[in-house]
Design a protein around this motif. Structure first.
Motif: not given
Length: 116
Positions: A74, A78-79, A81-82, A85-86
């Motif tokens: 990634y 942070k991306e 982790e995002s 979540k999806e």
């Protein structure tokens, strides 16, 4: 005088914005991970998985004892982790910085975790 104050304010704001970035740059690449497996004696035929389906920037797939090993990259942790979540399925996958491992191989997990 007003121009000096405005210029000083702009420099101050730019400095504060730059200091707000807390994530360290991760200069590792997918090659670093692939080479870690090769260093352990694995001969790999590397291919690309469908990494875009989980919003990854890049990815590799290879096999250890007929078990698939997929490593996704990634842009940042942070991306990653995002994206996790999806997609609930990804929550179980091992993360190392901005890299994500999808496998059922415990050997692959140990090598993946060792890459610094």
């Amino acid at each position: 005088m007003k121009k000096s104050i405005v210029l000083l304010m702009l420099v101050l704001v730019a400095t504060l914005v730059g200091c707000g970035k807390t994530e360290e740059a991760d200069s590792r690449t997918l090659d670093d991970f692939v080479n870690a497996f090769k260093d352990q004696g694995y001969e790999l035929e590397v291919d690309e998985p469908m990494y875009s389906s989980i919003n990854a920037e890049d990815g590799v797939i290879f096999y250890i004892d007929n078990s698939p090993v997929k490593i996704y990259q990634y842009k940042s942790s942070k991306e990653l982790e995002s994206a996790k979540k999806e997609n609930d399925m990804m929550a179980e996958w091992l993360q190392n910085g901005k890299f994500l491992l999808e496998t059922s191989s415990s050997e692959a997990e140990e090598i993946f975790k060792s890459v610094k």
